[in-house]
Design an enzyme around this catalytic site. Structure first.
Site, short mmCIF file in Angstrom:
data_model
loop_
_atom_site.label_atom_id
_atom_site.label_comp_id
_atom_site.label_asym_id
_atom_site.label_seq_id
_atom_site.Cartn_x
_atom_site.Cartn_y
_atom_site.Cartn_z
N ILE A 132 -5.31 48.97 53.93
CA ILE A 132 -4.70 49.54 52.74
C ILE A 132 -3.26 49.01 52.79
O ILE A 132 -2.45 49.47 53.59
CB ILE A 132 -4.74 51.08 52.73
N PRO A 133 -2.95 47.99 51.98
CA PRO A 133 -1.74 47.17 52.18
C PRO A 133 -0.42 47.78 51.71
O PRO A 133 0.20 47.31 50.76
CB PRO A 133 -2.08 45.90 51.40
N CYS A 134 0.06 48.77 52.44
CA CYS A 134 1.34 49.40 52.10
C CYS A 134 2.52 48.44 52.29
O CYS A 134 3.57 48.64 51.70
CB CYS A 134 1.54 50.69 52.88
N HIS A 135 2.33 47.39 53.09
CA HIS A 135 3.40 46.42 53.30
C HIS A 135 3.69 45.60 52.04
O HIS A 135 4.72 44.95 51.96
CB HIS A 135 3.05 45.48 54.47
N ARG A 136 2.82 45.67 51.04
CA ARG A 136 3.01 44.92 49.79
C ARG A 136 3.84 45.69 48.76
O ARG A 136 4.01 45.22 47.64
CB ARG A 136 1.66 44.55 49.19
#
Length: 177
Positions: A132-136
């Site tokens: 779940i790409p929270c870094h984006r």
């Protein structure tokens, strides 16, 4: 029972947790909010779902976009789940702002406005990082702020994905939500 597996990534150790059939957590070792969904007693065990997660991570860290998502179990509040589901729609190598996510949540709920800060809290408490790409997620002004794994890792992950970071910057004082 919750099971755990340790994965060695190019950016450091990662702990993955599972219910036995789905991924329930994925954290860089030592990150903020590490293991918040883990009970005191976990068992290290080889599981098919960990094999899927390892395959996903191997593809990801080779600089390619995985073409599948391992089964996920989001154990959180309805608001955080709604935010995390939006995170899953952010394409590989692209970014979205906290404000953009807030606008989407407001629209879903039929509201005029939603707090970007509330979204930031939900993003920061993402228990299944990377997949779940929270870094984006970036600030409206391009600030690379708010990654629980640390700003340095956020930059490395976006660089790995070849994201256009020309309008982004690292804030003078790093923050993690």
């Amino acid at each position: 029972m919750i099971y755990v597996y340790h994965y060695n990534s190019p950016l450091g150790g990662i702990t993955i947790s599972s219910s036995g059939t789905a991924i329930t957590g994925l954290w860089f070792d030592g990150q903020k909010y590490f293991g918040v969904t883990l009970p005191e007693n976990c068992e290290e065990k080889e599981l098919a779902v960990f094999d899927e997660a390892k395959r996903w991570l191997d593809i990801y860290f080779s600089g390619k976009e995985p073409d599948f998502t391992p089964p996920l179990l989001m154990q959180t509040t309805p608001f955080r789940k709604a935010v995390w589901e939006i995170l899953l729609t952010i394409p590989y190598g692209q970014t979205m702002t906290y404000g953009g996510i807030a606008d989407r949540i407001a629209k879903q709920k039929g509201l005029d406005k939603m707090s970007a800060q509330a979204v930031g809290g939900a993003v920061g408490h993402n228990a299944i990082s990377l997949i779940i790409p929270c870094h984006r997620v970036v600030g409206t002004n391009g600030s690379l702020t708010g990654y629980a794994g640390g700003i340095e890792k956020k930059v490395q992950l976006l660089t790995l994905e070849k994201a256009d970071m020309s309008a982004c910057f690292v804030p003078k004082t790093g923050t993690a939500v």
